[in-house]
Design an enzyme around this catalytic site. Structure first.
Site, PDB file in Angstrom:
ATOM      1  N   GLU A 182      31.912  34.698  29.409  1.00  0.00           N
ATOM      2  CA  GLU A 182      32.933  34.772  28.367  1.00  0.00           C
ATOM      3  C   GLU A 182      32.344  35.365  27.093  1.00  0.00           C
ATOM      4  OE1 GLU A 182      36.312  31.736  29.199  1.00  0.00           O
ATOM      5  OE2 GLU A 182      34.835  30.839  27.862  1.00  0.00           O
ATOM      6  N   SER A 213      40.784  36.398  26.866  1.00  0.00           N
ATOM      7  CA  SER A 213      42.027  37.177  26.739  1.00  0.00           C
ATOM      8  C   SER A 213      42.593  37.643  28.085  1.00  0.00           C
ATOM      9  CB  SER A 213      41.823  38.374  25.799  1.00  0.00           C
ATOM     10  OG  SER A 213      41.510  37.909  24.497  1.00  0.00           O
ATOM     11  N   HIS A 233      30.811  25.895  26.832  1.00  0.00           N
ATOM     12  CA  HIS A 233      31.783  26.843  26.262  1.00  0.00           C
ATOM     13  C   HIS A 233      31.287  27.280  24.882  1.00  0.00           C
ATOM     14  CE1 HIS A 233      35.417  28.545  24.580  1.00  0.00           C
ATOM     15  NE2 HIS A 233      35.864  28.667  25.810  1.00  0.00           N
ATOM     16  N   LYS A 252      41.872  23.553  26.198  1.00  0.00           N
ATOM     17  CA  LYS A 252      41.195  23.262  24.920  1.00  0.00           C
ATOM     18  C   LYS A 252      41.840  22.034  24.257  1.00  0.00           C
ATOM     19  CE  LYS A 252      39.767  28.035  24.706  1.00  0.00           C
ATOM     20  NZ  LYS A 252      39.458  29.221  23.923  1.00  0.00           N
ATOM     21  N   ASN A 302      41.855  26.433  30.830  1.00  0.00           N
ATOM     22  CA  ASN A 302      41.168  25.638  29.811  1.00  0.00           C
ATOM     23  C   ASN A 302      42.173  25.406  28.685  1.00  0.00           C
ATOM     24  OD1 ASN A 302      39.571  24.588  27.808  1.00  0.00           O
ATOM     25  ND2 ASN A 302      38.289  26.411  27.531  1.00  0.00           N
ATOM     26  N   GLY A 304      42.323  30.683  28.750  1.00  0.00           N
ATOM     27  CA  GLY A 304      42.622  29.796  27.631  1.00  0.00           C
ATOM     28  C   GLY A 304      44.093  29.866  27.274  1.00  0.00           C
TER      29      GLY A 304
HETATM   30  P1  PGA Z   1      41.398  32.850  25.936  1.00  0.00           P
HETATM   31  O1  PGA Z   1      40.243  31.746  26.063  1.00  0.00           O
HETATM   32  O2  PGA Z   1      41.949  33.087  27.323  1.00  0.00           O
HETATM   33  O3  PGA Z   1      42.405  32.242  24.998  1.00  0.00           O
HETATM   34  O4  PGA Z   1      40.762  34.084  25.390  1.00  0.00           O
HETATM   35  C1  PGA Z   1      39.354  31.757  27.144  1.00  0.00           C
HETATM   36  C2  PGA Z   1      38.368  30.631  26.987  1.00  0.00           C
HETATM   37  O5  PGA Z   1      37.909  30.375  25.864  1.00  0.00           O
HETATM   38  O6  PGA Z   1      38.008  29.947  27.968  1.00  0.00           O
END
Ligand code: PGA
Length: 233
Positions: A158, A196, A109, A25, A23, A217
């Site tokens: 999540e 994470s 999300h 973003k 993702n 992410g």
């Molecule tokens: P992150 O985000 O891996 O940066 O924690 C995960 C997500 O929001 O899909």
């Protein structure tokens, strides 16, 4: 590790496979996306893995074209979808527009829920639109009690505190939540974990019997670390 799963929501094709979903973003320009692909290792992806990249809408054409040219075994998805069909909805992107470039869309999300105030009602319309366009929703839930619209088979658990914090859930708790989600929602066949994820911790999650993969992410923005995540999953 191979997992046995019941025949699922979508197709035989998904059975027992591990999803590794990026993702991106609201990150990357076209040039940065090209750089990402120039560094992404064009190694064969194991047959039991499904790798999906969800870039911003603007990058769906260029990234899917590059992947095709380089013959990468990567699928594409969007990060959200309009709750409406085609029409006078300024700024929105609807299902058939996504389907030109990808097979999936993330829906619900926690950033969409919190920052853009998306409601369960809207999320249900988005899921219905994804299905009617032939897209598979990757429906995000924050805990085992989050409402899941009808027909959703692929869910990403999540926990909000784990997103972008460097502080992931424990694999044991994620496993317990994944098992509960499936128990409460018999249509859900696959539960992913997100929050994470790194190359170092991915395996501790994908080893869990009720976790079918990961939604990544920050660590997906770097092609080398994403490569490692795929490899280590
Ligand atoms: P992150 O985000 O891996 O940066 O924690 C995960 C997500 O929001 O899909």
């Amino acid at each position: 590790m191979h997992k046995t799963r019941k025949r699922g929501y979508n197709s035989f094709y998904h059975m027992g496979k591990t999803y590794i979903i990026a993702n991106w973003k609201s990150n990357k320009t076209a040039r940065e996306a090209e750089e990402w692909f120039s560094l992404f290792k064009n190694a064969p992806i194991a047959e039991d893995k499904i790798v999906i990249i969800c870039p911003p809408f603007t990058l769906l054409p260029i990234t899917s074209t590059i992947a095709k040219e380089k013959q990468l075994q990567i699928a594409f998805g969007a990060q959200t979808i309009s709750q409406f069909s085609a029409g006078s909805y300024t700024g929105e992107i609807y299902g058939a527009q996504i389907k030109e470039f990808g097979l999936y869309t993330i829906i619900g999300h926690s950033e969409r829920r919190t920052l853009f105030h998306e409601t369960n009602e809207q999320l249900s319309l988005k899921v219905a639109n994804a299905f009617s366009s032939g897209l598979t929703p990757i429906f995000c839930v924050q805990d085992a009690d989050t409402f899941i619209p009808e027909g959703v088979g692929l869910v990403a658990y999540e926990p909000v505190s784990a997103i972008g914090s460097g502080n992931p859930d424990t694999p044991e708790n994620a496993q317990a939540v994944a098992a509960t989600i499936k128990q409460k929602n018999p249509v859900v066949q696959d539960v992913l974990y997100g929050g994470s994820i790194t190359a170092e911790n991915v395996k501790s999650f994908t080893d869990q019997p009720d976790i079918s993969g990961v939604l990544v992410g920050k660590a997906s923005l770097d092609p080398l670390s994403f490569n490692m995540i795929i490899q280590n999953s």
